[in-house]
Write an enzyme that holds these catalytic residues in place. Structure first.
Site, PDB file in Angstrom:
ATOM      1  N   GLY A   1      48.850  37.661  42.083  1.00 20.92           N
ATOM      2  CA  GLY A   1      48.438  36.683  42.151  1.00 20.92           C
ATOM      3  C   GLY A   1      46.668  36.755  41.444  1.00 20.92           C
ATOM      4  O   GLY A   1      46.489  37.846  40.874  1.00 20.92           O
TER       5      GLY A   1
ATOM      6  N   THR B   1      46.269  41.136  51.382  1.00 21.67           N
ATOM      7  CA  THR B   1      46.830  40.497  52.653  1.00 21.67           C
ATOM      8  C   THR B   1      48.235  40.569  52.874  1.00 21.67           C
ATOM      9  O   THR B   1      48.590  41.168  53.856  1.00 21.67           O
ATOM     10  CB  THR B   1      45.950  39.448  53.239  1.00 21.67           C
ATOM     11  OG1 THR B   1      44.519  39.703  53.056  1.00 21.67           O
ATOM     12  CG2 THR B   1      46.141  39.156  54.705  1.00 21.67           C
TER      13      THR B   1
ATOM     14  N   ASP C   1      45.082  47.775  41.801  1.00 17.95           N
ATOM     15  CA  ASP C   1      43.563  48.191  41.796  1.00 17.95           C
ATOM     16  C   ASP C   1      43.006  49.552  41.976  1.00 17.95           C
ATOM     17  O   ASP C   1      42.133  50.073  41.597  1.00 17.95           O
ATOM     18  CB  ASP C   1      42.786  47.382  43.036  1.00 17.95           C
ATOM     19  CG  ASP C   1      42.703  45.905  42.612  1.00 17.95           C
ATOM     20  OD1 ASP C   1      43.149  45.515  41.751  1.00 17.95           O
ATOM     21  OD2 ASP C   1      42.222  45.361  43.675  1.00 17.95           O
TER      22      ASP C   1
ATOM     23  N   ASP D   1      40.139  43.122  32.479  1.00 15.30           N
ATOM     24  CA  ASP D   1      41.514  42.990  32.123  1.00 15.30           C
ATOM     25  C   ASP D   1      41.536  42.947  30.416  1.00 15.30           C
ATOM     26  O   ASP D   1      42.326  41.960  30.062  1.00 15.30           O
ATOM     27  CB  ASP D   1      42.324  42.290  32.846  1.00 15.30           C
ATOM     28  CG  ASP D   1      41.460  40.872  32.928  1.00 15.30           C
ATOM     29  OD1 ASP D   1      40.312  40.752  32.330  1.00 15.30           O
ATOM     30  OD2 ASP D   1      41.896  39.788  33.373  1.00 15.30           O
TER      31      ASP D   1
ATOM     32  N   ARG E   1      35.583  32.112  47.175  1.00 13.19           N
ATOM     33  CA  ARG E   1      35.850  33.243  47.815  1.00 13.19           C
ATOM     34  C   ARG E   1      35.430  34.577  47.204  1.00 13.19           C
ATOM     35  O   ARG E   1      34.828  35.424  47.578  1.00 13.19           O
ATOM     36  CB  ARG E   1      37.557  33.452  47.767  1.00 13.19           C
ATOM     37  CG  ARG E   1      37.985  32.606  48.854  1.00 13.19           C
ATOM     38  CD  ARG E   1      39.597  32.757  48.872  1.00 13.19           C
ATOM     39  NE  ARG E   1      40.300  31.932  49.839  1.00 13.19           N
ATOM     40  CZ  ARG E   1      41.782  31.976  49.904  1.00 13.19           C
ATOM     41  NH1 ARG E   1      42.564  32.839  49.382  1.00 13.19           N
ATOM     42  NH2 ARG E   1      42.206  31.139  50.696  1.00 13.19           N
TER      43      ARG E   1
ATOM     44  N   ARG F   1      32.118  37.751  48.197  1.00 19.57           N
ATOM     45  CA  ARG F   1      32.444  39.063  48.327  1.00 19.57           C
ATOM     46  C   ARG F   1      31.536  39.851  47.543  1.00 19.57           C
ATOM     47  O   ARG F   1      30.897  39.680  46.705  1.00 19.57           O
ATOM     48  CB  ARG F   1      34.085  39.443  47.830  1.00 19.57           C
ATOM     49  CG  ARG F   1      34.901  38.792  48.426  1.00 19.57           C
ATOM     50  CD  ARG F   1      36.533  38.995  48.138  1.00 19.57           C
ATOM     51  NE  ARG F   1      36.710  40.625  48.119  1.00 19.57           N
ATOM     52  CZ  ARG F   1      37.903  41.194  47.709  1.00 19.57           C
ATOM     53  NH1 ARG F   1      38.934  40.227  47.471  1.00 19.57           N
ATOM     54  NH2 ARG F   1      37.829  42.230  47.967  1.00 19.57           N
ATOM     55  N   VAL F   2      31.527  41.191  48.069  1.00 18.29           N
ATOM     56  CA  VAL F   2      30.539  42.091  47.182  1.00 18.29           C
ATOM     57  C   VAL F   2      31.493  43.145  46.483  1.00 18.29           C
ATOM     58  O   VAL F   2      32.035  43.969  47.079  1.00 18.29           O
ATOM     59  CB  VAL F   2      29.644  42.939  48.244  1.00 18.29           C
ATOM     60  CG1 VAL F   2      28.607  43.882  47.449  1.00 18.29           C
ATOM     61  CG2 VAL F   2      28.759  41.873  49.203  1.00 18.29           C
TER      62      VAL F   2
END
Length: 226
Positions: free
Chosen positions: A10, A18, A36, A56, A158, A162-163
């Site tokens: 994704g 999740t 990751d 990437d 989103r 995020r950090v």
């Protein structure tokens, strides 16, 4: 011993991790290998003319492989398969191979217990990542493939909440992340034909129930085989 490899791919912030974690908690004899975890050190990642890290970015390597439908079959012809320069894909493949050789021992090495009687287990490997379907040698090992997608505006919101370490530079999402996602997705669709696309805007529970139901049916099918 029976095995099942499930790919959860994704876009960035689409819900891959999740989904993978929740699936792992529901499925006995399962474990996760996440892409990751195999990023190279930030100091060796290439930077483009805008100062954007090429997480990437791509180089090229030759494999004696040629794609046909969803699989890569051996051929006398050369087919150039793109390697992901920012990732240690060789290490990821080595870890997956360790699982394939002896899933029970692999689970023990991860401090996970094997459930069910010896000989009755179906070991499930959940491979999670944003480019897992773009790498032929990995893609051909998968039995089931899912891809979580969300709209541009939701993805951007989103990502912005995020950090990251290092942090995203101003303009990084529009200048690099989203264009690269569109390019990678097109390459993925050219390579693979049986991905199940999931609407990441649906509730986490509904998405999990759907994938879990699919995987459970496949496990039951494998257990019914001699």
């Amino acid at each position: 011993m029976r095995t099942l490899v499930v790919g959860i791919g994704g876009m960035t912030n689409g819900g891959k991790s999740t989904m993978s974690s929740s699936l792992h908690l529901r499925i006995p004899n399962s474990c996760i290998i996440a892409q990751d975890a195999f990023f190279k050190d930030d100091s060796v990642i290439a930077v483009d003319s805008n100062g954007f890290k090429q997480y990437d970015g791509r180089g090229r390597v030759s494999f004696y492989l040629i794609s046909k439908k969803i699989h890569f079959r051996r051929s006398k012809k050369f087919n150039l398969i793109e390697l992901l320069d920012a990732l240690h894909m060789d290490r990821m493949m080595s870890k997956i191979e360790s699982w394939r050789k002896d899933p029970g021992s692999f689970l023990a090495s991860q401090s996970l217990r094997t459930q069910c009687s010896v000989g009755e287990e179906v070991f499930v490997l959940i491979v999670e990542g944003f480019l897992i379907f773009n790498y032929g040698p990995l893609n051909e090992l998968m039995d089931m493939r899912y891809f979580l997608e969300i709209p541009y505006d939701v993805c951007k919101d989103r990502r912005g909440s995020r950090v990251y370490t290092p942090p995203d530079l101003p303009g990084y999402f529009d200048g690099y992340v989203w264009p690269r996602y569109l390019k990678n997705r097109q390459e993925m669709e050219d390579m693979v034909s049986d991905i199940v696309f999931l609407d990441g805007l649906k509730s986490k529970e509904d998405l999990l129930d759907y994938v879990y139901g699919d995987v459970t049916m496949e496990i039951q099918s494998l257990m019914g085989k001699d």
